[in-house]
Design a protein around this motif. Structure first.
Motif, short mmCIF file in Angstrom:
data_model
loop_
_atom_site.label_atom_id
_atom_site.label_comp_id
_atom_site.label_asym_id
_atom_site.label_seq_id
_atom_site.Cartn_x
_atom_site.Cartn_y
_atom_site.Cartn_z
N THR A 21 0.82 -1.22 0.00
CA THR A 21 0.00 0.00 0.00
C THR A 21 0.85 1.27 0.00
N LEU A 22 2.17 1.10 0.07
CA LEU A 22 3.05 2.27 0.18
C LEU A 22 4.00 2.43 -0.99
N PHE A 23 4.41 1.32 -1.62
CA PHE A 23 5.41 1.39 -2.68
C PHE A 23 4.98 0.53 -3.87
N PRO A 24 4.88 1.15 -5.05
CA PRO A 24 4.40 0.42 -6.23
C PRO A 24 5.52 -0.40 -6.88
N PRO A 25 5.15 -1.39 -7.70
CA PRO A 25 6.15 -2.09 -8.50
C PRO A 25 6.74 -1.16 -9.56
N PHE A 26 7.76 -1.63 -10.26
CA PHE A 26 8.51 -0.75 -11.16
C PHE A 26 9.09 -1.56 -12.31
N ASN A 27 8.70 -1.24 -13.54
CA ASN A 27 9.35 -1.84 -14.71
C ASN A 27 9.15 -0.93 -15.91
N THR A 28 9.67 -1.33 -17.06
CA THR A 28 9.65 -0.47 -18.25
C THR A 28 8.23 -0.10 -18.66
#
Length: 416
Positions: free
Chosen positions: A150-157
């Motif tokens: 709920t605090l940090f989103p995933p990350f990709n291209t």
């Protein structure tokens, strides 16, 4: 983007039955398993780094276990493992040969694992960024997401591409600063989106935009001109993936059904994973073949929750676990082994453990069981076997008729 336009976009995202909102985010069963596997796996990574036994390669490491559990989470996390592969020519990510960097990474993971609020995680990210460890960028955020969804989103291209399209920005992949800036906009927008507080839902929306499955009015002409052919391929591939998932779900239920009726024919009490009781096979709910409650005492809540999600358990008349079965589908064989290993460590008595998998994955099973991390676990090797779908399907009736106890599985079970 105006609030009304955002609502319309989110509506299209949710209405699309083949969007990642349905194929991944709402698939609570597999998601919950992943969260537990990843948290448990991280504890092992951290302890091995601190003890100096982590090793000098990604392959076969405890970190591979964690990242594999992430990358198997459907489309959003495909490729999540790539940034962690050891690339010897480039010497990245520099956590396999550099002991100082490795310790810093381990302590970062430990701090995030035990963090109680977003400031603590934010501060750890800033500290990690300041160390400038080569090759250790915001791909790590995919791990953080599974600790603090709920605090940090995933990350990709694709997520970054979708973010830039939706928010009219030009953030670049590979920068922690860019990730934190993106996070702030995602948090603020998600509060008014009506989607879940779990940022995976909003990240899935960005992923669909970045993958060209959702087209925005302001970029429609350019995207359609350049990406239409690619988008059609993605849609076709996703359609086939959804069909394959449906077939796998049916086969998974079929294997649980065969194991349940065989266990009952042998005189055992049968438990089917708590979250599978409402699944149906042959017109009946699987819960009808299962004990209504798992009669295990003396276990902590976390251990009990883990054991209750094993696909099938056989228990004797004293309510002791005789055997545990994990039915594998498209999920990682490695994760199934870990869940069975957790079971073996959670109960005092000896019980037999079986992976149940499609015939086409037999080579993968053998390879996984020969990993160095499992080869050294002699206690696991002595009780772990595997069964193939075809053998269980063909021989179940005969075993029900002629079997008297678990030894009836010996002729069709295999070990490495």
């Amino acid at each position: 983007m105006a609030h009304k336009e955002l609502d319309k976009l989110i509506g299209a995202y949710i209405e699309d039955r083949e969007s990642v909102y349905h194929t991944w985010f709402m698939n609570n069963e597999d998601r919950l398993k992943a969260f537990r596997t990843i948290r448990k796996g991280l504890k092992k990574v951290i302890s091995e780094i601190e003890a100096g036994s982590f090793g000098n390669d990604f392959k076969g490491s405890s970190l591979e276990t964690v990242v594999t559990a992430i990358s198997e989470q459907k489309q959003v996390f495909e490729g999540a493992a790539h940034p962690f592969f050891w690339k010897p020519k480039l010497r990245i990510p520099d956590i396999y040969e550099n002991r100082v960097n490795q310790l810093a990474f381990g302590r970062f993971l430990n701090a995030c694992l035990h963090a109680k609020n977003e400031k603590q995680v934010f501060d750890e990210i800033v500290k990690l960024d300041q160390l400038k460890i080569k090759g250790l960028g915001p791909a790590v955020a995919n791990i953080i997401y599974f600790l603090h969804p709920t605090l940090f989103p995933p990350f990709n291209t694709a997520i970054v591409r979708g973010f830039n399209t939706l928010f009219h920005k030009k953030l670049k992949l590979g920068s922690w600063i860019a990730y934190l800036e993106m996070r702030e906009d995602i948090l603020a927008t998600n509060q008014q989106s009506g989607l879940s507080k779990d940022l995976g839902a909003f990240a899935g929306l960005l992923f669909e935009i970045g993958s060209s499955r959702l087209i925005l009015p302001e970029n429609a002409e350019a995207v359609l001109a350049a990406e239409n052919e690619k988008r059609l391929k993605v849609v076709k591939k996703r359609h086939h993936q959804v069909l394959d998932d449906q077939i796998e779900e049916k086969t998974h239920s079929e294997m649980q059904y065969h194991l349940a009726r065989l266990g009952r024919a042998l005189g055992y009490h049968v438990w089917i994973a708590q979250n599978d009781h409402k699944r149906e096979y042959n017109g009946k709910k699987l819960g009808e073949y299962s004990l209504p409650a798992l009669p295990l005492s003396g276990l902590s809540k976390s251990v009990f929750d883990t054991v209750s999600l094993i696909d099938v358990l056989w228990l004797n008349q004293n309510d002791e676990i005789v055997s545990g079965f994990e039915v594998e589908k498209s999920t990682s064989i490695y994760s199934g082994i870990l869940r069975l290993y957790d079971l073996s460590l959670s109960v005092n008595q000896t019980c037999r453990l079986f992976l149940v998998a499609p015939d086409k994955r037999e080579k993968e099973i053998k390879a996984q069981l020969m990993r160095p991390s499992f080869v050294k676990e002699q206690s696991l090797k002595s009780v772990m076997s595997y069964l193939l779908f075809s053998d269980l399907q063909c021989d179940c009736d005969a075993m029900c008729k002629f079997g008297t106890d678990i030894s009836i599985l010996d002729p069709i079970s295999k070990s490495v």
